[in-house]
Design an enzyme around this catalytic site. Sequence first.
Site, PDB file in Angstrom:
ATOM      1  N   HIS A 104       0.842  -1.210   0.000  1.00 23.92           N
ATOM      2  CA  HIS A 104       0.000   0.000   0.000  1.00 23.92           C
ATOM      3  C   HIS A 104       0.876   1.260   0.000  1.00 23.92           C
ATOM      4  O   HIS A 104       0.620   2.202  -0.753  1.00 23.92           O
ATOM      5  CB  HIS A 104      -0.928  -0.025   1.224  1.00 23.92           C
ATOM      6  N   GLU A 105       1.887   1.272   0.851  1.00 24.10           N
ATOM      7  CA  GLU A 105       2.775   2.454   0.908  1.00 24.10           C
ATOM      8  C   GLU A 105       3.508   2.634  -0.412  1.00 24.10           C
ATOM      9  O   GLU A 105       3.731   3.761  -0.868  1.00 24.10           O
ATOM     10  CB  GLU A 105       3.750   2.353   2.085  1.00 24.10           C
ATOM     11  N   HIS A 108       1.508   4.572  -2.766  1.00 29.18           N
ATOM     12  CA  HIS A 108       1.647   6.033  -2.637  1.00 29.18           C
ATOM     13  C   HIS A 108       2.892   6.530  -3.374  1.00 29.18           C
ATOM     14  O   HIS A 108       2.861   7.590  -3.997  1.00 29.18           O
ATOM     15  CB  HIS A 108       1.739   6.428  -1.159  1.00 29.18           C
TER      16      HIS A 108
HETATM   17 ZN   LIG Z   1      -2.116   5.225   2.640  1.00 28.26          ZN
END
Ligand SMILES: [Zn+2]
Length: 233
Positions: A104-105, A108
Amino acid sequence: MYYGYGYGFDWTIILVLIGALVSGIASLNVRGTFNRYNKMMNYRGITSNQVAEHILHAAGIYDVRIERVRGNLTDHYSPKEKVLRLSDSVYGRTSVAAIGVAAHECGHAIQHQEEYAPLKLRSASVPLANIGSWVSWPVILVGLFIGSTPLAQFGIFLFTFVVVFQLITLPVEFDASARALRILEQDNILEGEEHKGATKVLKAAAMTYVAALFTTILQLLRLVLIVNGRRRD
Ligand SMILES: [Zn+2]
């Protein structure tokens, strides 16, 4: 503190309590889901750091550092520093939950590289959101105290920056998770039950952002009711 109702129970406090309850449930849910899938190790024994490096390199990103950060669920990507920080329970771990969060990171970091519009908008609105969250309450209280409805309304206007910021955060978070889950599946990093587990963890995490928005909207509603109630006095 005196909010201008004169007498009786300030029933608008119920809105704050509902918000706190919803946020609390979302927070417990993400912790519980994370803990459950923190016990499920991916069968290949790949670590979250290896997954993160793989995803970043596959996206052509070589200038993002991976660091360890203290705490639980404190994982984040800093676009300013180009650092991906993984928390104690994620950094170097092989659990399905850890891999989901690390991916998930990375989502980003990829958004940042691709100049994903909602992320740019979110970063740009941070100063306004900070002003909104720090200045709105004092302005509203001073407005109520000196009996100036326009000043109190201006405070409410400042508070809407916080709502807008949290609204912009939603597509950024949802998209990062969608990217992560797509890559984990396509690159055969997680399969079957493992992928389902990571999906549940990221969904639970996304719900905390929805809950935060809901809570802030209730706070906004409360402020509007208080200031308008005051005007009728
Ligand atoms: Zn996030």
